[in-house]
Design a protein around this motif. Sequence first.
Motif, PDB file in Angstrom:
ATOM      1  N   ASP A  70      14.724  63.621  70.604  1.00 29.75           N
ATOM      2  CA  ASP A  70      13.424  62.984  70.756  1.00 29.75           C
ATOM      3  C   ASP A  70      12.537  63.369  69.573  1.00 29.75           C
ATOM      4  O   ASP A  70      12.427  64.549  69.221  1.00 29.75           O
ATOM      5  N   ASP A 116       9.434  63.544  69.303  1.00 26.76           N
ATOM      6  CA  ASP A 116       8.321  64.420  69.669  1.00 26.76           C
ATOM      7  C   ASP A 116       8.748  65.883  69.777  1.00 26.76           C
ATOM      8  O   ASP A 116       7.907  66.777  69.737  1.00 26.76           O
ATOM      9  N   GLU A 119       4.929  63.768  60.267  1.00 26.99           N
ATOM     10  CA  GLU A 119       4.793  62.489  60.997  1.00 26.99           C
ATOM     11  C   GLU A 119       4.455  61.360  60.026  1.00 26.99           C
ATOM     12  O   GLU A 119       4.960  60.251  60.153  1.00 26.99           O
TER      13      GLU A 119
END
Length: 194
Positions: free
Chosen positions: A116, A118, A190
């Motif tokens: 994932d 995140d 990010e």
Amino acid sequence: MVGEPYGAVDDPACYKGTHILINLRDLRTAAELEAFEIEEVGRRSLMPPPIGNFDPHHYRALHHHLFQDVYPWAGEYRTIRTAKGSSMFCYPEHIEKEMNKQFARLKTPAFAPLADVDAFIPAVAEFLGELNAIHPFREGNGRTQLLFIRMLGQRARHPFRSEAVEPEAFLSAMIQSFDGSTDALVDELERMLA
């Protein structure tokens, strides 16, 4: 030798009485060495990097790949104590142990292919911050780090775009990570996602 010089004591990697790193062209000025390094590392950056197991040996091979045309010690851990400003990096006698410990973290689920995003990004930020604090090489740590995380991102299926790096913001984030805060580094990573 891009950026500010490192503080080091009795550095056998430098020409005697200077901060100029011993290099394969025997260049004796910072300007000449910097231009040569940028050219040669840039050329090597366009070539496929070594494939490996994402372990310390692989990391050393990446450094060697990038810097083999510039420094005779490319891919070798530094042997002297060094700092940047007031930030002291890992003492050389602890580098191997700390690198092994750090790279063992890459076996956790956060780094697995298809992890994932995140979970992946904060894990990469923490890994990168710790890797920077170890600073295993005399020169070229940042460029090796960026190559490695790009490969790590590809393996995890969360590729990073090197061209998205904003040097000043990324450097500031790395400095903050040295002081224990990875929030800015998470933001930079990010922004670099493809």
